[in-house]
Design an enzyme around this catalytic site. Structure first.
Site, mmCIF file in Angstrom:
data_model
loop_
_atom_site.group_PDB
_atom_site.id
_atom_site.type_symbol
_atom_site.label_atom_id
_atom_site.label_comp_id
_atom_site.label_asym_id
_atom_site.label_seq_id
_atom_site.Cartn_x
_atom_site.Cartn_y
_atom_site.Cartn_z
ATOM 1 N N LYS A 1 -2.557 7.165 0.814
ATOM 2 C CA LYS A 1 -2.488 7.495 2.249
ATOM 3 C C LYS A 1 -1.593 8.721 2.402
ATOM 4 O O LYS A 1 -0.416 8.644 2.775
ATOM 5 C CB LYS A 1 -1.976 6.291 3.057
ATOM 6 C CG LYS A 1 -2.391 6.305 4.518
ATOM 7 C CD LYS A 1 -2.292 4.930 5.142
ATOM 8 C CE LYS A 1 -2.442 4.924 6.663
ATOM 9 N NZ LYS A 1 -3.712 5.413 7.192
ATOM 10 N N ARG B 1 10.837 26.795 -1.711
ATOM 11 C CA ARG B 1 9.393 26.628 -1.896
ATOM 12 C C ARG B 1 8.968 26.892 -3.326
ATOM 13 O O ARG B 1 9.131 27.988 -3.862
ATOM 14 C CB ARG B 1 8.620 27.549 -0.952
ATOM 15 C CG ARG B 1 7.114 27.325 -1.021
ATOM 16 C CD ARG B 1 6.340 28.225 -0.082
ATOM 17 N NE ARG B 1 4.910 27.969 -0.206
ATOM 18 C CZ ARG B 1 4.129 28.488 -1.166
ATOM 19 N NH1 ARG B 1 4.648 29.306 -2.056
ATOM 20 N NH2 ARG B 1 2.854 28.182 -1.218
ATOM 21 N N GLU C 1 -16.189 5.963 3.681
ATOM 22 C CA GLU C 1 -15.447 5.437 4.837
ATOM 23 C C GLU C 1 -15.635 6.402 5.991
ATOM 24 O O GLU C 1 -16.480 7.293 5.937
ATOM 25 C CB GLU C 1 -13.969 5.247 4.485
ATOM 26 C CG GLU C 1 -13.271 6.523 4.039
ATOM 27 C CD GLU C 1 -11.782 6.326 3.709
ATOM 28 O OE1 GLU C 1 -11.173 5.339 4.139
ATOM 29 O OE2 GLU C 1 -11.233 7.206 3.014
ATOM 30 N N ARG D 1 0.841 -1.203 0.000
ATOM 31 C CA ARG D 1 0.000 0.000 0.000
ATOM 32 C C ARG D 1 0.878 1.256 0.000
ATOM 33 O O ARG D 1 0.541 2.251 -0.662
ATOM 34 C CB ARG D 1 -0.932 -0.020 1.221
ATOM 35 C CG ARG D 1 -1.946 1.115 1.201
ATOM 36 C CD ARG D 1 -3.002 0.975 2.268
ATOM 37 N NE ARG D 1 -2.469 1.180 3.612
ATOM 38 C CZ ARG D 1 -3.182 1.050 4.733
ATOM 39 N NH1 ARG D 1 -4.461 0.713 4.678
ATOM 40 N NH2 ARG D 1 -2.629 1.255 5.911
ATOM 41 N N HIS E 1 5.752 24.934 -5.869
ATOM 42 C CA HIS E 1 4.802 23.815 -5.896
ATOM 43 C C HIS E 1 5.327 22.638 -6.707
ATOM 44 O O HIS E 1 5.166 21.486 -6.330
ATOM 45 C CB HIS E 1 3.457 24.257 -6.470
ATOM 46 C CG HIS E 1 2.687 25.179 -5.574
ATOM 47 N ND1 HIS E 1 3.136 26.428 -5.213
ATOM 48 C CD2 HIS E 1 1.496 25.012 -4.943
ATOM 49 C CE1 HIS E 1 2.257 27.004 -4.418
ATOM 50 N NE2 HIS E 1 1.248 26.163 -4.233
HETATM 51 N N1 PDD Z 1 -5.945 5.383 9.675
HETATM 52 N N2 PDD Z 1 -9.559 5.028 6.144
HETATM 53 C C1 PDD Z 1 -8.855 6.084 6.605
HETATM 54 C C2 PDD Z 1 -9.165 7.446 6.077
HETATM 55 C C3 PDD Z 1 -7.852 5.892 7.574
HETATM 56 O O1 PDD Z 1 -7.136 6.940 8.019
HETATM 57 C C4 PDD Z 1 -7.611 4.575 8.070
HETATM 58 C C5 PDD Z 1 -6.560 4.280 9.107
HETATM 59 C C6 PDD Z 1 -8.370 3.505 7.556
HETATM 60 C C7 PDD Z 1 -8.158 2.078 8.022
HETATM 61 O O2 PDD Z 1 -7.014 1.476 7.453
HETATM 62 P P1 PDD Z 1 -6.204 0.338 8.213
HETATM 63 O O3 PDD Z 1 -7.151 -0.754 8.537
HETATM 64 O O4 PDD Z 1 -5.158 -0.100 7.248
HETATM 65 O O5 PDD Z 1 -5.635 0.973 9.480
HETATM 66 C C8 PDD Z 1 -9.330 3.776 6.599
HETATM 67 C C9 PDD Z 1 -4.796 5.196 10.552
HETATM 68 C C10 PDD Z 1 -5.001 4.206 11.643
HETATM 69 C C11 PDD Z 1 -4.319 6.569 11.004
HETATM 70 O O6 PDD Z 1 -4.327 7.465 10.167
HETATM 71 O O7 PDD Z 1 -3.903 6.718 12.162
#
Ligand code: PDD
Length: 300
Positions: free
Chosen positions: A146, A98, A179, A50, A100
């Site tokens: 992420k 700086r 989510e 990921r 972008h």
């Molecule tokens: N966050 N969706 C979002 C927006 C998240 O930030 C997270 C987890 C999840 C769940 O993913 P996972 O099962 O892989 O932890 C879904 C972590 C825990 C955080 O930002 O602290």
């Protein structure tokens, strides 16, 4: 507390980054949160996959091979006393004047890893479930990355806190549930577990995968498809999952009870299966990787 920053382990008080770091200036970076059970990084290979997806999404070359990440992670785990930890791993596009656009030529990325004790939800919360509120999902269209740029998630999560709730359930286009602000969400209707598909509207959760695998292996009816907002508001049960919260029942939504307002049968079953899996599999799996960072770098 010992952290890792750019090739060195050091006490957190000594960890410093320049103010021109693009993580600080633009939120230009990605991260991972990896739970550690009995000193074993859980599903490290999946977390690193990921991470690669997130890095590809922001066009940042991966500074380490999986073997190097594994050695770093194991070394950091070994420098902390707790059996159960959670690792926070963070990479930015580095330090540059700086602008972008990406630095040209590229600069070295900033790499930071820390470990904290993993505190799973207390018994009262498992018993009572948690409150949630709903809000329009006003984030960007790459929620599968992420990204460390979490301002929308911060504001959305604070809405829950302001309402005395634990999480905000996000509804995209007035139409479907994506989510939570920091978790994945499942709905339950007539005994079926409903999960939104892993697309660009949500983070592909590692805990989400575990829950769906446990449902499949135990004959629990489940479907992966768009979950409509109307289905969320009329669900018999709502569940929340994340690496640090594991699985929790959501028992009120916008101040109204979900189902009968108590954690339901689906939650009880999945919670039990998750704890069994943790005890029998997560805590017993071979530790990922072989030698530690110390041995490889002559610090063993
Ligand atoms: N966050 N969706 C979002 C927006 C998240 O930030 C997270 C987890 C999840 C769940 O993913 P996972 O099962 O892989 O932890 C879904 C972590 C825990 C955080 O930002 O602290």
């Amino acid at each position: 507390m010992i952290v890792y920053l750019n090739d060195q382990f050091m006490p957190i008080e000594e960890a410093r980054i320049p103010v021109l770091d693009r993580g600080f200036i633009f939120g230009d970076g990605v991260y991972e949160v990896i739970p550690v059970y009995s000193r074993r990084a859980f599903r490290l290979a999946e977390h690193l996959k990921r991470l690669q997806h997130s890095l590809d999404g922001i066009r940042l070359p991966n500074p380490h091979s999986d073997a190097e990440w594994t050695a770093l992670v194991n070394e950091l785990i070994s420098r902390h006393a707790e059996e159960d930890q959670y690792l926070y791993l963070h990479i930015t596009r580095g330090v540059a004047r700086r602008d972008h656009a990406f630095p040209s030529p590229p600069v070295a990325p900033t790499v930071f890893i820390m470990s904290n004790p993993l505190l799973t939800p207390p018994a009262e919360l498992l018993h009572s479930g948690v409150a949630a509120v709903s809000a329009p999902d006003n984030r960007w269209l790459r929620c599968d990355i992420k990204a460390i740029a979490l301002l929308p998630n911060v504001l959305l999560r604070q809405m829950a806190v302001d309402a005395g709730a634990a999480e905000t359930i996000l509804i995209r286009n007035d139409e479907f549930m994506t989510e939570g602000a920091a978790s994945n969400i499942f709905a339950v209707k007539n005994g079926e577990l409903l999960a939104p598909p892993k697309d660009n509207f949500m983070l592909p959760g590692i805990t989400y995968d575990v829950i769906l695998e446990l449902a499949a292996a135990n004959g629990i009816p489940h479907g992966v498809r768009k979950v409509l907002a109307s289905e969320v508001f009329s669900a018999d049960e709502l569940l929340l999952t994340s690496s640090t919260k594991e699985v929790l029942a959501i028992t009120t939504l916008d101040g109204k009870p979900v189902g009968n307002g108590k954690p339901g049968a689906m939650f009880s079953k999945l919670y039990r299966l998750y704890q069994d899996y943790k005890r029998d599999v997560m805590r017993k799996a071979p530790s990922p990787g072989g030698e530690g960072w110390g041995e490889k770098n002559g610090h063993g």
